[in-house]
Each structure stands twice: as C-alpha cells, then as structure tokens.
Design an enzyme around this catalytic site. Sequence first.
Site, mmCIF file in Angstrom:
data_model
loop_
_atom_site.group_PDB
_atom_site.id
_atom_site.type_symbol
_atom_site.label_atom_id
_atom_site.label_comp_id
_atom_site.label_asym_id
_atom_site.label_seq_id
_atom_site.Cartn_x
_atom_site.Cartn_y
_atom_site.Cartn_z
ATOM 1 N N ASP A 237 0.839 -1.191 0.000
ATOM 2 C CA ASP A 237 0.000 0.000 0.000
ATOM 3 C C ASP A 237 0.876 1.243 0.000
ATOM 4 O O ASP A 237 2.104 1.155 0.001
ATOM 5 C CB ASP A 237 -0.949 0.006 1.206
ATOM 6 C CG ASP A 237 -0.220 0.049 2.552
ATOM 7 O OD1 ASP A 237 1.031 0.141 2.569
ATOM 8 O OD2 ASP A 237 -0.902 -0.004 3.589
ATOM 9 N N ASP B 133 -3.466 4.086 2.658
ATOM 10 C CA ASP B 133 -3.723 4.041 4.094
ATOM 11 C C ASP B 133 -3.452 5.454 4.609
ATOM 12 O O ASP B 133 -2.299 5.892 4.660
ATOM 13 C CB ASP B 133 -2.795 3.008 4.734
ATOM 14 C CG ASP B 133 -3.133 2.703 6.178
ATOM 15 O OD1 ASP B 133 -3.925 3.452 6.782
ATOM 16 O OD2 ASP B 133 -2.588 1.718 6.701
#
Length: 177
Positions: free
Chosen positions: A44, A86
């Site tokens: 991510d 995130d």
Amino acid sequence: MDTTQVTLIHKILAAADERNLPLWIGGGWAIDARLGRVTRKHDDIDLTFPGERRGELEAIVEMLGGRVMEELDYGFLAEIGDELLDCEPAWWADEAYEIAEAPQGSCPEAAEGVIAGRPVRCNSWEAIIWDYFYYADEVPPVDWPTKHIESYRLACTSLGAEKVEVLRAAFRSRYAA
C-alpha cells in the site's frame, strides 16, 4: 521498482501541490524515500495529511478515479485502481503538524526523502519506528513477514540503536499497563 505505485505517488503529490496541501509519505515508502531507493515491493501507500483538510485529500482520490473504502480508528483506507492508500491525519500543534501520540517532529515541513527523483515529505524516522512499536504490540515480531523485519532493521540502522532504545523506553512508559 513498482512503477505503478511510484507513478501514483507522483500524481497524488502533484495534485496536492496544486492545492498547497502538504502530504507526508509514511510506512515502507517513507523508509524508501529517506534512503533514496526502493527496498521492496509495497502492499500500500501510507499517507499522512492535515486532519482539517481531509476533504481535499478525498477530492484528490476521487479526481484520480478512486474512492474512500473504509473508516478506521486512526484515519481511512482509500483505493485508486488496484492500489490501496492508508491515510492518517496529522494535527497542527503550535509550530508543525504532528501525528497523534507519535514523537514530536513526526511530520517535518521539509522534503527529507526522494522517490524516483522527486523530493517528498515523509514521516520522521522516529514516527516510523513508533509505528513498528505499535505493530509489535499487535503481532509478535517473530510472526512478522520478512519484508517488515527487513524494513524495521533498515529504519533502526538509520536512526541508530541508542535512539531506538530511547524511543522504546518512551513508548513503554507511555503505554505501560
């Protein structure tokens, strides 16, 4: 090198620059940015943003074809294409943005890292290590994937053993049961 994520990071940061929205790279990409090289494949992209300007980051995500997927106790997850973001807020604290509960200086104003030739703001080494202390409370380090063990080692080596131990003691005293 994962050019898809690098390209996306550059697009997100360019859109943020147009809005004068400071963003900081966090997690594994922050380690890579601070070292000036890609050390591994990333699952991510961790971003830290000014909490009061969350709507602007959401607008960038939407402009790039993405969406917010999930609210978390510390921020939110978004996706653009197949890439996961995130996102964690930082809040203004006297003279700088800071991540809640992280060591002071977590969001340096200056670009202290580089990703594929682009200078980037990134979370401090101390904030990166602090996140690993949280992770170790959730998952015993013996159960960490190799990539996290290696990234933690790189961060500790970069910060220095003495500073890591001072941080560890501060973390333990703050979160002692």
